[in-house]
Design a protein around this motif. Structure first.
Motif, PDB file in Angstrom:
ATOM      1  N   ILE A 171       0.846  -1.213   0.000  1.00  0.00           N
ATOM      2  CA  ILE A 171       0.000   0.000   0.000  1.00  0.00           C
ATOM      3  C   ILE A 171       0.875   1.254   0.000  1.00  0.00           C
ATOM      4  O   ILE A 171       0.604   2.227  -0.698  1.00  0.00           O
ATOM      5  N   ARG A 172       1.925   1.187   0.825  1.00  0.00           N
ATOM      6  CA  ARG A 172       2.847   2.321   0.891  1.00  0.00           C
ATOM      7  C   ARG A 172       3.455   2.588  -0.498  1.00  0.00           C
ATOM      8  O   ARG A 172       3.513   3.722  -0.978  1.00  0.00           O
ATOM      9  N   PHE A 173       3.861   1.509  -1.136  1.00  0.00           N
ATOM     10  CA  PHE A 173       4.446   1.639  -2.475  1.00  0.00           C
ATOM     11  C   PHE A 173       3.427   2.230  -3.476  1.00  0.00           C
ATOM     12  O   PHE A 173       3.746   3.082  -4.304  1.00  0.00           O
ATOM     13  N   ALA A 174       2.171   1.753  -3.343  1.00  0.00           N
ATOM     14  CA  ALA A 174       1.115   2.242  -4.255  1.00  0.00           C
ATOM     15  C   ALA A 174       0.867   3.737  -4.061  1.00  0.00           C
ATOM     16  O   ALA A 174       0.730   4.502  -5.028  1.00  0.00           O
ATOM     17  N   ILE A 175       0.825   4.160  -2.780  1.00  0.00           N
ATOM     18  CA  ILE A 175       0.598   5.596  -2.496  1.00  0.00           C
ATOM     19  C   ILE A 175       1.732   6.434  -3.076  1.00  0.00           C
ATOM     20  O   ILE A 175       1.498   7.427  -3.779  1.00  0.00           O
ATOM     21  N   ILE A 176       2.969   6.003  -2.768  1.00  0.00           N
ATOM     22  CA  ILE A 176       4.129   6.774  -3.233  1.00  0.00           C
ATOM     23  C   ILE A 176       4.136   6.841  -4.763  1.00  0.00           C
ATOM     24  O   ILE A 176       4.301   7.919  -5.364  1.00  0.00           O
ATOM     25  N   ALA A 177       3.923   5.688  -5.396  1.00  0.00           N
ATOM     26  CA  ALA A 177       3.983   5.636  -6.868  1.00  0.00           C
ATOM     27  C   ALA A 177       2.905   6.510  -7.497  1.00  0.00           C
ATOM     28  O   ALA A 177       3.173   7.275  -8.431  1.00  0.00           O
ATOM     29  N   SER A 178       1.680   6.407  -6.950  1.00  0.00           N
ATOM     30  CA  SER A 178       0.589   7.177  -7.575  1.00  0.00           C
ATOM     31  C   SER A 178       0.793   8.682  -7.405  1.00  0.00           C
ATOM     32  O   SER A 178       0.669   9.440  -8.374  1.00  0.00           O
ATOM     33  N   PHE A 179       1.149   9.111  -6.193  1.00  0.00           N
ATOM     34  CA  PHE A 179       1.302  10.556  -5.989  1.00  0.00           C
ATOM     35  C   PHE A 179       2.534  11.109  -6.712  1.00  0.00           C
ATOM     36  O   PHE A 179       2.515  12.234  -7.205  1.00  0.00           O
ATOM     37  N   GLU A 180       3.584  10.298  -6.777  1.00  0.00           N
ATOM     38  CA  GLU A 180       4.773  10.765  -7.513  1.00  0.00           C
ATOM     39  C   GLU A 180       4.475  10.879  -9.006  1.00  0.00           C
ATOM     40  O   GLU A 180       4.916  11.821  -9.670  1.00  0.00           O
ATOM     41  N   SER A 181       3.724   9.907  -9.497  1.00  0.00           N
ATOM     42  CA  SER A 181       3.386   9.991 -10.926  1.00  0.00           C
ATOM     43  C   SER A 181       2.482  11.194 -11.218  1.00  0.00           C
ATOM     44  O   SER A 181       2.632  11.867 -12.247  1.00  0.00           O
ATOM     45  N   ILE A 182       1.559  11.477 -10.299  1.00  0.00           N
ATOM     46  CA  ILE A 182       0.706  12.674 -10.462  1.00  0.00           C
ATOM     47  C   ILE A 182       1.580  13.924 -10.511  1.00  0.00           C
ATOM     48  O   ILE A 182       1.433  14.782 -11.388  1.00  0.00           O
ATOM     49  N   ALA A 183       2.539  13.996  -9.557  1.00  0.00           N
ATOM     50  CA  ALA A 183       3.413  15.173  -9.494  1.00  0.00           C
ATOM     51  C   ALA A 183       4.224  15.315 -10.787  1.00  0.00           C
ATOM     52  O   ALA A 183       4.363  16.421 -11.335  1.00  0.00           O
ATOM     53  N   VAL A 184       4.742  14.179 -11.288  1.00  0.00           N
ATOM     54  CA  VAL A 184       5.557  14.231 -12.510  1.00  0.00           C
ATOM     55  C   VAL A 184       4.706  14.691 -13.702  1.00  0.00           C
ATOM     56  O   VAL A 184       5.121  15.545 -14.495  1.00  0.00           O
ATOM     57  N   LEU A 185       3.505  14.132 -13.793  1.00  0.00           N
ATOM     58  CA  LEU A 185       2.618  14.502 -14.910  1.00  0.00           C
ATOM     59  C   LEU A 185       2.263  16.000 -14.865  1.00  0.00           C
ATOM     60  O   LEU A 185       2.304  16.692 -15.878  1.00  0.00           O
ATOM     61  N   VAL A 186       1.947  16.466 -13.676  1.00  0.00           N
ATOM     62  CA  VAL A 186       1.564  17.881 -13.530  1.00  0.00           C
ATOM     63  C   VAL A 186       2.750  18.790 -13.850  1.00  0.00           C
ATOM     64  O   VAL A 186       2.609  19.797 -14.544  1.00  0.00           O
ATOM     65  N   LEU A 187       3.928  18.402 -13.343  1.00  0.00           N
ATOM     66  CA  LEU A 187       5.111  19.229 -13.619  1.00  0.00           C
ATOM     67  C   LEU A 187       5.455  19.241 -15.109  1.00  0.00           C
ATOM     68  O   LEU A 187       5.896  20.266 -15.644  1.00  0.00           O
ATOM     69  N   THR A 188       5.256  18.087 -15.762  1.00  0.00           N
ATOM     70  CA  THR A 188       5.481  18.039 -17.219  1.00  0.00           C
ATOM     71  C   THR A 188       4.534  19.006 -17.932  1.00  0.00           C
ATOM     72  O   THR A 188       4.934  19.716 -18.863  1.00  0.00           O
ATOM     73  N   ARG A 189       3.290  19.006 -17.468  1.00  0.00           N
ATOM     74  CA  ARG A 189       2.291  19.913 -18.065  1.00  0.00           C
ATOM     75  C   ARG A 189       2.688  21.392 -17.852  1.00  0.00           C
ATOM     76  O   ARG A 189       2.604  22.209 -18.763  1.00  0.00           O
ATOM     77  N   VAL A 190       3.170  21.694 -16.656  1.00  0.00           N
ATOM     78  CA  VAL A 190       3.610  23.062 -16.353  1.00  0.00           C
ATOM     79  C   VAL A 190       4.780  23.447 -17.253  1.00  0.00           C
ATOM     80  O   VAL A 190       4.823  24.560 -17.809  1.00  0.00           O
ATOM     81  N   TYR A 191       5.723  22.514 -17.405  1.00  0.00           N
ATOM     82  CA  TYR A 191       6.889  22.773 -18.261  1.00  0.00           C
ATOM     83  C   TYR A 191       6.443  23.027 -19.702  1.00  0.00           C
ATOM     84  O   TYR A 191       6.911  23.947 -20.373  1.00  0.00           O
ATOM     85  N   TYR A 192       5.507  22.224 -20.175  1.00  0.00           N
ATOM     86  CA  TYR A 192       4.995  22.383 -21.540  1.00  0.00           C
ATOM     87  C   TYR A 192       4.322  23.762 -21.709  1.00  0.00           C
ATOM     88  O   TYR A 192       4.567  24.475 -22.678  1.00  0.00           O
ATOM     89  N   LEU A 193       3.512  24.141 -20.734  1.00  0.00           N
ATOM     90  CA  LEU A 193       2.821  25.441 -20.809  1.00  0.00           C
ATOM     91  C   LEU A 193       3.821  26.598 -20.801  1.00  0.00           C
ATOM     92  O   LEU A 193       3.656  27.589 -21.517  1.00  0.00           O
ATOM     93  N   THR A 194       4.883  26.435 -20.001  1.00  0.00           N
ATOM     94  CA  THR A 194       5.916  27.476 -19.945  1.00  0.00           C
ATOM     95  C   THR A 194       6.608  27.605 -21.294  1.00  0.00           C
ATOM     96  O   THR A 194       6.857  28.718 -21.779  1.00  0.00           O
ATOM     97  N   LEU A 195       6.917  26.442 -21.894  1.00  0.00           N
ATOM     98  CA  LEU A 195       7.568  26.466 -23.220  1.00  0.00           C
ATOM     99  C   LEU A 195       6.675  27.147 -24.260  1.00  0.00           C
ATOM    100  O   LEU A 195       7.139  27.978 -25.058  1.00  0.00           O
ATOM    101  N   VAL A 196       5.388  26.791 -24.242  1.00  0.00           N
ATOM    102  CA  VAL A 196       4.433  27.384 -25.196  1.00  0.00           C
ATOM    103  C   VAL A 196       4.366  28.900 -25.016  1.00  0.00           C
ATOM    104  O   VAL A 196       4.379  29.669 -25.978  1.00  0.00           O
TER     105      VAL A 196
END
Lengths: 207, 112
Positions: A171-196
Motif C-alpha cells: 500500500i505504501r508503495f502504491a501511495i508513493i507511486a501514484s502521488f509521484e506519478s501525479i506530481a511528474v505529470l503535472v510538472l510536465t504539463r507546467v513545463y509544456y505550458l511554460t515552453l508554449v
C-alpha cells in the motif's frame, strides 16, 4: 406668284397628299418615332438613376467589407453588425446632405476603416483580452505547480505515515507511486505550458 | 486604469466632456471632434478598455425604426475625472512659457 413660290407650294401640296395630315409641320410617323424615342430615353434615364442610387448605397458597404481581411469571424460580426453598419446607415440617411454628399461622406467613413482603421480598432480591443488570457494562463500554471507540490509532499510523507500507522509495504508503495506519478505529470504539463508561453512571446516580439 | 492621452484623444475627450452624461454615437463624434473613422474607433476601443467610456447598443426595434440599432457611448464617472486631469496636464504641457522671446508685447531681452 414667282416660280420659286409656285414650286414650294406645289411641293407642300404634294407632300400633304402623300403622307396625310401634318401637325407643326411634322408627319404623324415622325411624331410617333419621337414619342417612342422620348419614352425610351426616360426609361434609360430612370434605370441609370436607379443603378446610381443602388451603387451609391452599396459601394460604401462593399468598401467596408474589405476591412474583414485579417479579422476573425467573431470580431467581424461584433464590429460590423454592432457598430460600423449602423453608422454607415446613419451617413447614408443623413437628411442634412444631398445624395452625392451623403455618398462621399459614407465613402470617407468606410475607406479609412477598410485600409487599416478596423484592424487597429480590433488590435486595441484584443489587448485587453490578451491580458486576461495571460492572467488566466499564469493562474493555471501556478495552480498546477501547487498541485504538483501537494502530490510530492504526500508521496514523501507516505513513508512517515506508513511507519506511524503500520501500513503494509504494498500500500505504501502504491501511495508513493501514484502521488509521484501525479506530481511528474503535472510538472510536465507546467513545463509544456511554460515552453508554449515562451514561444508565443518570442513570436510576438518578432511581429 | 491609466491611458496615454494624445492630442487626437484629447479632441475626442473634449467632445465627451461637453456633456458627460450625454450618449454619443460614432457619426456625431466624428463630426464634433473632426476625426476620421480610422482614428475614432481605435481611440474608442482604448477608452472603453480603460473604463473611461461605456458603450451600449441602442434598445430599438430595427424593423420599426427603419435602421439598425446604433452603439452609443457615455463617459463613466471615473472617465470624467481622469479625462479632466489628463486634459489639464496636457494643456499645461502645451502652455506657452511666460519667458517668451521678443515677439511678445513685453520688454525686449537684454542684448537684442
Amino acid at each position: 406668284m414667282t416660280t420659286d413660290e409656285q414650286t414650294g407650294v406645289f411641293y407642300a401640296m404634294t407632300k400633304a397628299m402623300e403622307s396625310g395630315p401634318h401637325f407643326l409641320g411634322v408627319t404623324p410617323a415622325e411624331w410617333t418615332a419621337a414619342f417612342v424615342a422620348a419614352v425610351l430615353v426616360a426609361i434609360a434615364w430612370e434605370l441609370c438613376m436607379a443603378l446610381t442610387r443602388r451603387i451609391t448605397k452599396r459601394l460604401p458597404f462593399l468598401m467596408l467589407r474589405l476591412a474583414r481581411l485579417g479579422m476573425s469571424h467573431e470580431e467581424w460580426e461584433q464590429s460590423y453588425e454592432g457598430e460600423w453598419k449602423p453608422e454607415l446607415h446613419a451617413f447614408l440617411m443623413d437628411p442634412e446632405c444631398g445624395r452625392l454628399r451623403r455618398f462621399l461622406r459614407a465613402m470617407c467613413f468606410a475607406t479609412p476603416l477598410a485600409f487599416g482603421g478596423a484592424r487597429m480598432a480590433i488590435i486595441a480591443k484584443r489587448q485587453s483580452r490578451r491580458r486576461l488570457r495571460d492572467w488566466a494562463r499564469s493562474v493555471q500554471r501556478r495552480t498546477l505547480r501547487l498541485v504538483a507540490a501537494c502530490a510530492m509532499s504526500i508521496a514523501m510523507s507516505a513513508q512517515l505515515l506508513a511507519s506511524i500507522f503500520e501500513i503494509s509495504e504494498s500500500i505504501r508503495f502504491a501511495i508513493i507511486a501514484s502521488f509521484e506519478s501525479i506530481a511528474v505529470l503535472v510538472l510536465t504539463r507546467v513545463y509544456y505550458l511554460t515552453l508554449v508561453e515562451r514561444r508565443r512571446r518570442r513570436a510576438a516580439k518578432k511581429k | 486604469m491609466t491611458m496615454k492621452v494624445t492630442p487626437t484623444t484629447a479632441r475626442l475627450l473634449r467632445v465627451f466632456l461637453e456633456d458627460p452624461q450625454a450618449p454619443w454615437y460614432g457619426m456625431q463624434l466624428m463630426k464634433q471632434a473632426r476625426l476620421s473613422s480610422g482614428s475614432l474607433y481605435p481611440i474608442l476601443a482604448r477608452l472603453e478598455r480603460a473604463g473611461w467610456i461605456d458603450g451600449k447598443t441602442e434598445d430599438i426595434d430595427p424593423q420599426e425604426a427603419g435602421r439598425p440599432a446604433r452603439r452609443y457611448y457615455t463617459m463613466t464617472g471615473e472617465g470624467v475625472r481622469a479625462a479632466r486631469l489628463e486634459l489639464a496636464e496636457l494643456s499645461e504641457q502645451f502652455r506657452v512659457p511666460e519667458t517668451s522671446p521678443g515677439w511678445t508685447s513685453g520688454a525686449l531681452p537684454k542684448g537684442i
